[in-house]
Design a protein around this motif. Structure first.
Motif, short mmCIF file in Angstrom:
data_model
loop_
_atom_site.label_atom_id
_atom_site.label_comp_id
_atom_site.label_asym_id
_atom_site.label_seq_id
_atom_site.Cartn_x
_atom_site.Cartn_y
_atom_site.Cartn_z
N LEU A 1 -26.97 33.25 -24.79
CA LEU A 1 -26.68 31.97 -25.55
C LEU A 1 -27.28 30.53 -24.87
N GLN A 2 -28.39 29.87 -25.66
CA GLN A 2 -28.88 28.80 -25.29
C GLN A 2 -28.03 27.76 -25.52
N GLY A 3 -28.00 26.60 -24.81
CA GLY A 3 -27.07 25.41 -25.13
C GLY A 3 -27.26 24.46 -24.02
N ARG A 4 -26.26 23.70 -24.32
CA ARG A 4 -26.19 22.30 -23.49
C ARG A 4 -24.75 22.01 -22.89
N HIS A 5 -24.99 21.72 -21.72
CA HIS A 5 -23.55 20.89 -20.99
C HIS A 5 -23.33 19.73 -21.55
N GLU A 6 -22.06 19.55 -22.28
CA GLU A 6 -21.90 18.38 -22.97
C GLU A 6 -21.77 17.12 -22.06
N ALA A 7 -21.12 17.28 -20.82
CA ALA A 7 -20.95 16.15 -20.01
C ALA A 7 -22.24 15.56 -19.36
N SER A 8 -23.28 16.38 -19.25
CA SER A 8 -24.64 15.89 -18.61
C SER A 8 -25.77 15.86 -19.75
N GLY A 9 -25.63 16.75 -20.73
CA GLY A 9 -26.61 16.93 -21.63
C GLY A 9 -27.60 17.98 -21.28
N ALA A 10 -27.56 18.51 -19.90
CA ALA A 10 -28.49 19.46 -19.36
C ALA A 10 -28.57 20.93 -20.04
N PRO A 11 -29.75 21.54 -20.13
CA PRO A 11 -29.61 22.72 -20.72
C PRO A 11 -29.06 23.74 -20.00
N VAL A 12 -28.58 24.73 -20.53
CA VAL A 12 -27.97 25.99 -20.06
C VAL A 12 -28.35 27.26 -20.78
N GLU A 13 -28.36 28.21 -20.14
CA GLU A 13 -28.30 29.56 -20.76
C GLU A 13 -27.07 30.19 -20.35
N ILE A 14 -26.14 30.83 -21.17
CA ILE A 14 -24.97 31.58 -20.84
C ILE A 14 -25.32 33.12 -20.96
N ARG A 15 -25.19 33.94 -20.04
CA ARG A 15 -25.07 35.21 -20.47
C ARG A 15 -23.98 35.91 -20.27
N LEU A 16 -23.24 36.19 -21.35
CA LEU A 16 -21.81 36.93 -21.32
C LEU A 16 -21.87 38.00 -20.54
N ALA A 17 -21.00 38.50 -19.66
CA ALA A 17 -20.92 39.65 -18.71
C ALA A 17 -20.03 40.76 -18.88
N ALA A 18 -18.87 40.32 -19.25
CA ALA A 18 -17.43 41.05 -19.51
C ALA A 18 -16.54 40.20 -20.13
#
Length: 339
Positions: free
Chosen positions: A53-70
């Protein structure tokens, strides 16, 4: 003894080691003919979730990718263990990906139509406990709309979800493809049926294979959920009673069956959680052979193979796979190792 038959250069290949240490190069379609009547082949029928899941960290606006693992808890489908990266995508090697922005408990992540809350860091800046807002129906709808399969730089083209589903994929339950199942096709399964080789399935939440961080990768595999149908448990008992062998298609199947073992040749049906690593000191109570991909020493998948064969045989297999250019990774060639 090594029987160096010329592998089929036009298709997927199989490096097969029997219980006596004989190694053969075979076309992978030979899988249909290698087992005996009353043997039981068990595969993981989990379909793969779009867990990147691509998205953003709301506090900083920085991009993130989250990979669900378990899943974090068997009782709560909205809470996950996840691996976080900074900007970029799968075309950048995982070991070269930047860290996510500094995260603290309570931070919110906007991931397309989904919002996740950081419940805590799990002793590593990439490893998080996450909870999604909303309900289970909304979560799966959001994953379907926004998520992509987890993938790595060795496949630069963006994969579609159906690219990571095996031919027996059923309920979305795995975070990465149970890739040993790519060795299966309906012709092979039909050949087994004709020859009297039994076939059954279970469902296991296969997790992330690599993060690019050696310290973090040593934590894998994480605790992983599974479900074993009553029919599969009965088939295991019947196979042991008739002197057949249990052949697991993939490390996830080995983990589920051994976690569910209640005695030699018997497993309990129903849901459970596979915990910890299987390795050279793990006595296997259920599985007699494994069909798997071509794994590298040091990987958790390779460590599991050490429960089936000693290091001398595994070293020979690794040398031969390298010499014959066997393909690694999830879309690669296969191995069959008898215990």
């Amino acid at each position: 003894m090594i029987v160096a038959d010329s592998p089929d250069p036009g298709g997927a290949r199989l490096l097969a080691a029997d219980a006596g240490g004989r190694i053969r190069h075979l076309p992978r379609q030979a899988l249909g003919l290698l087992f005996r009547p009353d043997d039981l082949v068990i595969a993981n029928d989990a379909a793969t979730l779009p867990a990147s899941l691509q998205g953003r960290h709301e506090a900083s606006g920085a991009p993130v990718e989250i990979r669900l693992a378990a899943w974090l808890s068997p009782d709560d489908p909205l809470r996950f263990v996840a691996v976080a990266f900074g900007g970029g995508d799968h075309r950048i090697r995982t070991e070269d990906r930047p860290l996510p922005p500094p995260l603290v408990t309570g931070d919110r992540l906007t991931l397309g139509p989904l919002t996740a809350v950081v419940e805590g860091l799990l002793d590593h800046p990439r490893l998080l406990a996450l909870r999604f807002e909303g309900d289970c129906e909304g979560l799966f709808a959001g994953l379907a709309r926004h998520g992509l399969p987890i993938q790595y730089a060795h496949v630069p083209e963006t994969l579609a979800l159906w690219d990571v589903w095996t031919v027996i994929a059923a309920e979305p339950f795995a975070f990465e493809a149970p890739s040993a199942g790519f060795a299966l096709d309906w012709r092979t399964i039909d050949t087994w049926r004709t020859l009297g080789v039994r076939f059954a399935t279970l469902t296991h939440a296969a997790g992330i294979s690599s993060t690019g961080d050696p310290l973090l990768d040593r934590r894998f595999p994480l605790d992983e959920r599974y479900r074993i149908p009553a029919a599969t448990a009965a088939a295991v008992a019947r196979t042991q009673d008739t002197g057949g062998r249990i052949i697991a298609v993939g490390t996830s199947v080995v983990r589920a069956l051994e976690a569910a073992a209640v005695g030699i040749g018997h497993i309990s049906a129903g849901p459970g959680v596979a915990r910890g690593r299987i390795g050279p000191d793990t006595p296997l109570r259920i599985v007699d052979a494994i069909v798997t991909g071509v794994h590298q020493p040091g990987e958790s998948h390779f460590e599991l193979l050490r429960a089936f064969a000693d290091d001398v045989l595994l070293h020979r297999l690794s040398l031969m796979a390298e010499a014959w250019n066997y393909r690694t990774h999830e879309f690669g060639d296969s191995m069959l190792i008898e215990r």
